[in-house]
Design a protein around this motif. Structure first.
Motif, mmCIF file in Angstrom:
data_model
loop_
_atom_site.group_PDB
_atom_site.id
_atom_site.type_symbol
_atom_site.label_atom_id
_atom_site.label_comp_id
_atom_site.label_asym_id
_atom_site.label_seq_id
_atom_site.Cartn_x
_atom_site.Cartn_y
_atom_site.Cartn_z
ATOM 1 N N UNK A 25 9.098 0.838 -9.513
ATOM 2 C CA UNK A 25 7.724 1.054 -9.044
ATOM 3 C C UNK A 25 7.026 -0.265 -8.741
ATOM 4 N N UNK A 26 6.077 -0.207 -7.851
ATOM 5 C CA UNK A 26 5.254 -1.383 -7.555
ATOM 6 C C UNK A 26 4.152 -1.486 -8.608
ATOM 7 N N UNK A 27 3.767 -2.679 -9.019
ATOM 8 C CA UNK A 27 2.654 -2.799 -9.967
ATOM 9 C C UNK A 27 1.414 -2.067 -9.440
ATOM 10 N N UNK A 28 0.800 -1.282 -10.316
ATOM 11 C CA UNK A 28 -0.361 -0.492 -9.931
ATOM 12 C C UNK A 28 -0.014 0.924 -9.504
ATOM 13 N N UNK A 29 1.263 1.214 -9.299
ATOM 14 C CA UNK A 29 1.689 2.567 -8.920
ATOM 15 C C UNK A 29 1.419 3.515 -10.078
ATOM 16 N N UNK A 30 1.011 4.728 -9.748
ATOM 17 C CA UNK A 30 0.659 5.716 -10.777
ATOM 18 C C UNK A 30 1.576 6.916 -10.732
ATOM 19 N N UNK A 31 1.721 7.579 -11.898
ATOM 20 C CA UNK A 31 2.475 8.828 -11.976
ATOM 21 C C UNK A 31 1.802 9.735 -12.989
ATOM 22 N N UNK A 32 2.076 11.036 -12.868
ATOM 23 C CA UNK A 32 1.525 12.024 -13.790
ATOM 24 C C UNK A 32 2.637 12.504 -14.716
ATOM 25 N N UNK A 33 2.304 12.674 -15.986
ATOM 26 C CA UNK A 33 3.252 13.182 -16.973
ATOM 27 C C UNK A 33 2.580 14.279 -17.780
ATOM 28 N N UNK A 34 3.330 15.354 -18.106
ATOM 29 C CA UNK A 34 2.741 16.418 -18.929
ATOM 30 C C UNK A 34 2.369 15.885 -20.310
ATOM 31 N N UNK A 84 -0.259 7.664 -15.786
ATOM 32 C CA UNK A 84 0.269 6.379 -16.220
ATOM 33 C C UNK A 84 0.317 5.433 -15.030
ATOM 34 N N UNK A 85 0.169 4.148 -15.314
ATOM 35 C CA UNK A 85 0.203 3.125 -14.272
ATOM 36 C C UNK A 85 1.254 2.078 -14.643
ATOM 37 N N UNK A 86 2.064 1.685 -13.651
ATOM 38 C CA UNK A 86 3.103 0.680 -13.862
ATOM 39 C C UNK A 86 2.467 -0.711 -13.825
ATOM 40 N N UNK A 87 2.672 -1.494 -14.890
ATOM 41 C CA UNK A 87 2.078 -2.830 -14.939
ATOM 42 C C UNK A 87 3.071 -3.930 -14.552
ATOM 43 N N UNK A 88 4.224 -3.537 -14.062
ATOM 44 C CA UNK A 88 5.258 -4.494 -13.698
ATOM 45 C C UNK A 88 6.373 -4.555 -14.719
ATOM 46 N N UNK A 89 6.105 -4.024 -15.914
ATOM 47 C CA UNK A 89 7.106 -4.023 -16.983
ATOM 48 C C UNK A 89 7.235 -2.671 -17.663
ATOM 49 N N UNK A 90 6.152 -1.907 -17.736
ATOM 50 C CA UNK A 90 6.159 -0.630 -18.443
ATOM 51 C C UNK A 90 5.064 0.281 -17.888
ATOM 52 N N UNK A 91 5.228 1.593 -18.137
ATOM 53 C CA UNK A 91 4.184 2.560 -17.782
ATOM 54 C C UNK A 91 3.129 2.525 -18.877
ATOM 55 N N UNK A 108 -0.715 11.236 -5.563
ATOM 56 C CA UNK A 108 0.094 11.611 -4.399
ATOM 57 C C UNK A 108 0.399 10.447 -3.459
ATOM 58 N N UNK A 109 -0.518 9.537 -3.251
ATOM 59 C CA UNK A 109 -0.257 8.400 -2.357
ATOM 60 C C UNK A 109 0.852 7.517 -2.921
ATOM 61 N N UNK A 110 0.844 7.300 -4.239
ATOM 62 C CA UNK A 110 1.887 6.492 -4.872
ATOM 63 C C UNK A 110 3.240 7.195 -4.799
ATOM 64 N N UNK A 111 3.250 8.500 -4.998
ATOM 65 C CA UNK A 111 4.495 9.266 -4.936
ATOM 66 C C UNK A 111 5.099 9.190 -3.545
ATOM 67 N N UNK A 112 4.281 9.327 -2.523
ATOM 68 C CA UNK A 112 4.771 9.269 -1.145
ATOM 69 C C UNK A 112 5.319 7.883 -0.812
ATOM 70 N N UNK A 113 4.642 6.834 -1.230
ATOM 71 C CA UNK A 113 5.125 5.495 -0.906
ATOM 72 C C UNK A 113 6.430 5.201 -1.642
ATOM 73 N N UNK A 114 6.566 5.685 -2.858
ATOM 74 C CA UNK A 114 7.824 5.497 -3.599
ATOM 75 C C UNK A 114 8.964 6.248 -2.925
ATOM 76 N N UNK A 115 8.712 7.458 -2.466
ATOM 77 C CA UNK A 115 9.758 8.233 -1.795
ATOM 78 C C UNK A 115 10.238 7.526 -0.530
ATOM 79 N N UNK A 116 9.355 6.847 0.153
ATOM 80 C CA UNK A 116 9.749 6.113 1.358
ATOM 81 C C UNK A 116 10.573 4.875 1.029
ATOM 82 N N UNK A 117 10.323 4.251 -0.125
ATOM 83 C CA UNK A 117 11.027 3.023 -0.513
ATOM 84 C C UNK A 117 12.429 3.275 -1.041
#
Length: 100
Positions: free
Chosen positions: A18-27, A47-54, A71-80
């Motif tokens: 993940x890129x630093x600042x990328x976010x994800x949702x977890x139950x 959760x947000x990726x800080x470059x080392x951990x969520x 959703x924007x972070x998920x889409x950009x990750x899928x493209x990468x």
């Protein structure tokens, strides 16, 4: 089997991370490893990726709110992240039966 050069491996690994600042949702809750579809009305942690951990970044009311937030972070990750190549046998079967 040939060894992959370290530089190529490192480049592939960096692309999947993940890129630093990328976010994800977890139950949230006791069964946090479940898929999003299992209980869509349950709250989600953001959760947000800080470059080392969520790291925790917030809470969303339900799956829909969490998707709106990430959703924007998920889409950009899928493209990468590239999809894995198919096995040679599968490719040969596909080529032997075009249109099947």
């Amino acid at each position: 089997m040939e060894d992959e050069p370290l530089e190529e491996w490192a480049a592939r690994r960096a692309q999947r991370r993940p890129a630093p600042g990328e976010r994800r949702a977890v139950p949230l809750g006791e069964e946090s490893g479940r898929g999003a579809h299992v209980d869509p009305d349950a709250p989600r942690g953001i959760q947000e990726w800080d470059g080392h951990a969520w790291t925790p970044a917030g809470v969303a009311e339900d799956h829909r709110a969490a998707t709106d937030e990430t959703s924007a972070d998920t889409a950009s990750r899928a493209e990468r992240v590239a999809l894995k190549r198919s096995a040679p046998a599968a490719r040969e079967r596909r080529d032997a039966h075009p249109g099947a």
